[in-house]
Scaffold this active site. Sequence first.
Site, PDB file in Angstrom:
ATOM      1  N   ASP A 196      55.594  44.275  34.625  1.00 38.57           N
ATOM      2  CA  ASP A 196      54.388  43.498  34.902  1.00 38.57           C
ATOM      3  C   ASP A 196      53.115  44.251  34.586  1.00 38.57           C
ATOM      4  O   ASP A 196      53.125  45.467  34.472  1.00 38.57           O
ATOM      5  CB  ASP A 196      54.334  43.231  36.414  1.00 38.57           C
ATOM      6  CG  ASP A 196      54.990  41.931  36.754  1.00 38.57           C
ATOM      7  OD1 ASP A 196      55.359  41.207  35.827  1.00 38.57           O
ATOM      8  OD2 ASP A 196      55.120  41.651  37.957  1.00 38.57           O
TER       9      ASP A 196
ATOM     10  N   LYS B  53      53.204  38.966  28.553  1.00 36.29           N
ATOM     11  CA  LYS B  53      53.044  38.334  27.249  1.00 36.29           C
ATOM     12  C   LYS B  53      53.844  37.051  27.112  1.00 36.29           C
ATOM     13  O   LYS B  53      53.690  36.306  26.160  1.00 36.29           O
ATOM     14  CB  LYS B  53      53.537  39.304  26.159  1.00 36.29           C
ATOM     15  CG  LYS B  53      52.443  40.228  25.703  1.00 36.29           C
ATOM     16  CD  LYS B  53      52.880  40.945  24.445  1.00 36.29           C
ATOM     17  CE  LYS B  53      52.002  42.144  24.214  1.00 36.29           C
ATOM     18  NZ  LYS B  53      52.734  43.279  23.702  1.00 36.29           N
TER      19      LYS B  53
ATOM     20  N   MET C  53      44.798  39.432  46.279  1.00 35.05           N
ATOM     21  CA  MET C  53      44.244  38.448  45.336  1.00 35.05           C
ATOM     22  C   MET C  53      43.022  37.743  45.921  1.00 35.05           C
ATOM     23  O   MET C  53      42.852  36.545  45.760  1.00 35.05           O
ATOM     24  CB  MET C  53      45.310  37.392  44.977  1.00 35.05           C
ATOM     25  CG  MET C  53      46.540  37.979  44.343  1.00 35.05           C
ATOM     26  SD  MET C  53      47.912  36.814  44.263  1.00 35.05           S
ATOM     27  CE  MET C  53      48.572  36.894  45.921  1.00 35.05           C
TER      28      MET C  53
HETATM   29  N1  SAH Z   1      53.827  42.615  44.819  1.00 29.00           N
HETATM   30  C1  SAH Z   1      52.535  43.241  44.851  1.00 29.00           C
HETATM   31  C2  SAH Z   1      51.425  42.243  44.978  1.00 29.00           C
HETATM   32  C3  SAH Z   1      51.236  41.393  43.767  1.00 29.00           C
HETATM   33  S1  SAH Z   1      49.970  40.209  43.966  1.00 29.00           S
HETATM   34  C4  SAH Z   1      52.496  44.247  45.982  1.00 29.00           C
HETATM   35  O1  SAH Z   1      53.402  44.299  46.796  1.00 29.00           O
HETATM   36  O2  SAH Z   1      51.545  45.012  46.040  1.00 29.00           O
HETATM   37  C5  SAH Z   1      48.649  40.967  43.098  1.00 29.00           C
HETATM   38  C6  SAH Z   1      47.620  41.503  44.052  1.00 29.00           C
HETATM   39  O3  SAH Z   1      48.077  42.704  44.638  1.00 29.00           O
HETATM   40  C7  SAH Z   1      46.310  41.890  43.401  1.00 29.00           C
HETATM   41  O4  SAH Z   1      45.492  40.765  43.222  1.00 29.00           O
HETATM   42  C8  SAH Z   1      45.743  42.825  44.428  1.00 29.00           C
HETATM   43  O5  SAH Z   1      45.209  42.136  45.512  1.00 29.00           O
HETATM   44  C9  SAH Z   1      46.992  43.531  44.909  1.00 29.00           C
HETATM   45  N2  SAH Z   1      47.216  44.806  44.209  1.00 29.00           N
HETATM   46  C10 SAH Z   1      48.263  45.151  43.472  1.00 29.00           C
HETATM   47  N3  SAH Z   1      48.151  46.433  43.047  1.00 29.00           N
HETATM   48  C11 SAH Z   1      46.993  46.881  43.557  1.00 29.00           C
HETATM   49  C12 SAH Z   1      46.302  48.124  43.518  1.00 29.00           C
HETATM   50  N4  SAH Z   1      46.789  49.168  42.864  1.00 29.00           N
HETATM   51  N5  SAH Z   1      45.146  48.237  44.175  1.00 29.00           N
HETATM   52  C13 SAH Z   1      44.628  47.208  44.865  1.00 29.00           C
HETATM   53  N6  SAH Z   1      45.229  46.012  44.936  1.00 29.00           N
HETATM   54  C14 SAH Z   1      46.389  45.850  44.292  1.00 29.00           C
END
Ligand code: SAH
Length: 508
Positions: free
Chosen positions: A36, A58, A173
């Site tokens: 991803d 993609k 998000m």
């Molecule tokens: N499965 C992922 C979440 C995916 S949803 C998890 O467990 O973290 C995508 C959201 O995750 C982004 O919009 C943001 O809010 C958050 N996110 C993912 N990686 C991040 C990072 N390195 N720093 C801050 N927010 C992050």
Amino acid sequence: MPRGIIYLVGAGPGAPGLITLRGVECLKRAEVVVYDYLANEQLLNHAPATAERIYAGKIGGRHNQDQDEINRLLVSKGLEGKVVVRLKGGDPFVFGRGGEECEALCAAGIPFEIVPGVTAAVGASAYAGIPLTHRDFTASVAFVTGQEGKDKDESTIDWQHLALGSGTIVFYMGITTLRRNMQRLADNGRSPHTPVALVRWATTSGQQVLTGTIVDIADKAEAIGFKPPAVTIVGEVVGLRDQLRWFDNRPLSGRKIIVTRAAEQAGEFSAMLEARGATVLECPTIKLIEPDSWSELDVALTDMSRYDWLVLTSGNAVRFFFERLNALQLDSRALGGCKVCAVGPKTAEVIRTYGIRPDLIPADYKAEGVVAEFARLGINGQTVLYPRADKARDLIPQQLEVMGAHVMSPIAYRNVLPDRLCPEALFALEKRCVDCITFTSSSTVRNLSHLLGIDLLTDMLKGVTVASIGPITSKSCRDLGLKVDIEPAEYTLGALTEAIAQHFLISV
Ligand code: SAH
């Protein structure tokens, strides 16, 4: 029909070290990796070079269509009997659509395993210094999507319950919807003065944190154009950051530094700079390659009993020497009674990895030190093997010969110009977002000037702090018209790192 397996692996929030051991094990045996946008691409290095790498971002066009296509892809690879890693940012089951992917696999009867990961909220909490729970402030935490209700009139979130029921709230998000969501918390009774932190690209060297309160955070974020991906942490615990922050206030946090050493040598130096918070761009200006001919070294390697001493003056010489020994189907036993001299502790460390304990390390870690030590011990009539780089100085063979030794100095490796410079580093220089460039030998700066041309070199390094390891390298920089800003008193990578950290600490 062969049956594959799909590992749904949480990649963690960004820093490549924050994946689990199980996750790495799965990557190591992967035949296909589907990854991803949010999964750190460096993690792909754990997968075999032969593994097929598919960037899920993609596939397809719109979001839902994307997901259907990913599901279909996983099913079809599974049916082909492939070992597939589905690498997802954070944790697969926290806003990761892992549930949907597993449902598709279940329906197709394809076996799967789920490997949890450090979710963004947890990563951001640790690296921003904001505990999600704390006995003095809150006993509960809620993870909430900031997108809920965005496309619908009604949110399924019970805002009143959320606003007052949970001490700490983390929105995923939720940057584009920040204003609306903060308003909803306030409307539902949460104090508008509750502290809020936005943490972007948490755990990476690009981490950005913005703090405020429910009432002002949206204005602050808008004012600086704060962008996703970020989590929003709401709660009294945010106040602890002032005291507990440790990651983004290190001396080199937010600094971009170019390391010009050969790829094989850069790692250790890069790690030292990164440990102080820097973002390192490795841009090797030296390439180490095999000699034109091995014949001279091979003659020596196949009859090591002729030598009294083996002198090794760099980690590279050690590596090329032992690798050639290995290529000849020999091993460290070929050295027999031959004594080994290492120029310094770093070289000695590399020698030890081949099962050999050096007999001699001079007090002064350079060629002159080696000569001085042999002058003290006496080397008249003894035979010495000194495998070296093509551009090495002749000091050791010359001086030892003067003392009556017979020295053979075959070329073990060559030090040449790389075919091209790292595009990412050049791009950063062009965009003027590099803070510092480091030169750890005269050839690093001379080669860079050779590859760029002197005019481009001076232009690209305008405003970039130049750090040189010692006086010889500094002189080479000046000869090319560069101003040296940093030169440590001791000529080691450790001292250079300290001097760089000190420089930026002062110039804040
Ligand atoms: N499965 C992922 C979440 C995916 S949803 C998890 O467990 O973290 C995508 C959201 O995750 C982004 O919009 C943001 O809010 C958050 N996110 C993912 N990686 C991040 C990072 N390195 N720093 C801050 N927010 C992050």
